[in-house]
Design a protein around this motif. Structure first.
Motif, short mmCIF file in Angstrom:
data_model
loop_
_atom_site.label_atom_id
_atom_site.label_comp_id
_atom_site.label_asym_id
_atom_site.label_seq_id
_atom_site.Cartn_x
_atom_site.Cartn_y
_atom_site.Cartn_z
N GLU A 52 0.85 -1.20 0.00
CA GLU A 52 0.00 0.00 0.00
C GLU A 52 0.88 1.25 0.00
O GLU A 52 1.73 1.40 0.90
N PRO A 53 0.72 2.16 -0.95
CA PRO A 53 1.49 3.40 -0.90
C PRO A 53 1.00 4.32 0.22
O PRO A 53 -0.21 4.57 0.33
N TYR A 54 1.93 4.82 1.04
CA TYR A 54 1.56 5.70 2.15
C TYR A 54 2.72 6.67 2.39
O TYR A 54 3.81 6.52 1.81
N LEU A 55 2.47 7.63 3.27
CA LEU A 55 3.43 8.72 3.46
C LEU A 55 4.27 8.49 4.71
O LEU A 55 3.73 8.37 5.82
N LEU A 56 5.58 8.45 4.52
CA LEU A 56 6.52 8.33 5.64
C LEU A 56 7.90 8.73 5.10
O LEU A 56 8.27 8.33 4.00
N HIS A 57 8.65 9.47 5.89
CA HIS A 57 9.97 9.89 5.45
C HIS A 57 11.03 8.84 5.76
O HIS A 57 11.81 8.43 4.90
N ASP A 58 11.08 8.39 7.01
CA ASP A 58 12.20 7.55 7.46
C ASP A 58 11.99 6.09 7.05
O ASP A 58 10.88 5.67 6.73
N ASP A 59 13.05 5.31 7.16
CA ASP A 59 12.94 3.85 6.98
C ASP A 59 12.48 3.16 8.26
O ASP A 59 12.21 1.95 8.25
N THR A 60 12.45 3.89 9.34
CA THR A 60 12.00 3.34 10.62
C THR A 60 10.85 4.19 11.17
O THR A 60 10.64 5.33 10.75
N LEU A 61 10.12 3.61 12.12
CA LEU A 61 8.85 4.20 12.54
C LEU A 61 8.97 5.17 13.72
O LEU A 61 8.10 6.03 13.90
N GLU A 62 10.02 5.06 14.52
CA GLU A 62 9.95 5.68 15.85
C GLU A 62 10.00 7.21 15.87
O GLU A 62 9.47 7.83 16.77
#
Ligand code: G3P
Ligand code: MG
Length: 243
Positions: A52-62
């Protein structure tokens, strides 16, 4: 599908939705940016574990969500339950990560100009370019300005070019490697988005001479923005200036 016409882009582009003024890459940020008067927006797009395409900058979540660890491990059902607002301030708590589909609905409703930065997880460049390009075709309505697809990863742009050649593309550069103009042209790019520290009169002249638009990121000082506008840059991505 969106309108591929070279429509008039606003000059200021809000970085990650509303720059530093709202939780980056959330719908709340786009709404806030819209209220501040921005009409063009940059954001970072990657794929969940189930595509699913979604918006996030980093490769990790924290850093920007209530999750932990690599984003690659999370499917959309898991991601959609995270809090992507609280880290930015208590008033933003409860804001979920944004699917590309939700951004598309907002873009269609308001006629937003959107720059989708393809920000693939490791090993996902081609898949991200292909899936996002197909999704844009499906989700953006006729009459809504076509999103520009940009990326630091040429392989993502190449895959997007195959999947949806009509969508405008731009190569992102943090350093000027030999042959960068030719590389942008080989990828069929309409523009290049440079770290603003790389932009000067000669560089812009070279871009324009090759028919490429010259955008810059991320400019947060008014004096620098004035100098870049005077130089003739086409768009500025910003956290704090404009619109
Ligand atoms: O798209 C321009 C800019 O967003 C690139 O850097 O790290 O903020 O995604 P970054
Ligand atoms: Mg970005």
């Amino acid at each position: 599908p969106p309108s591929p016409a070279a429509d008039a882009w606003p000059r200021w582009i809000a970085h990650r939705g509303a720059g530093r003024r709202a939780p980056e890459n959330t719908l709340a940020a786009f709404r806030h940016g819209w209220q501040l008067g921005y009409r063009a927006f940059e954001c970072d797009v990657k794929l969940s574990a189930d595509g699913e395409p979604y918006l996030l900058h980093d490769d990790t979540l924290e850093r920007t969500t209530s999750g932990q660890g690599p984003a690659a491990a999370a499917d959309w059902a898991t991601l959609s339950r995270l809090d992507a607002g609280a880290w930015c301030g208590p008033g933003w708590a409860g804001e979920p990560p944004a699917r590309l589909a939700a951004l598309a609905a907002f873009a269609n409703a308001e006629g937003l100009h959107v720059n989708l930065e393809l920000k693939p997880l490791p090993g996902q460049a081609e898949a991200t370019g292909q899936v996002v390009a197909h999704a844009v075709r499906r989700l953006w309505h006729t009459g809504t300005p076509a999103p520009w697809l940009s990326s630091f990863q040429p392989a993502a742009l190449a895959a997007a070019a195959v999947a949806a050649p009509e969508l405008p593309r731009a190569l992102l550069l943090d350093t000027l490697t030999p042959g960068w103009v030719a590389q942008a042209q080989a990828l069929g790019c309409q523009g290049v988005v440079l770290n603003h520290r790389l932009m000067d009169a000669d560089t812009l002249r070279s871009l324009h001479a090759h028919g490429l638009a010259g955008w810059v990121y991320t400019v947060n000082e008014a004096d620098r923005a004035d100098a870049l506008w005077a130089l003739g840059v086409d768009r500025i991505i910003t956290d704090t200036l404009g619109p």
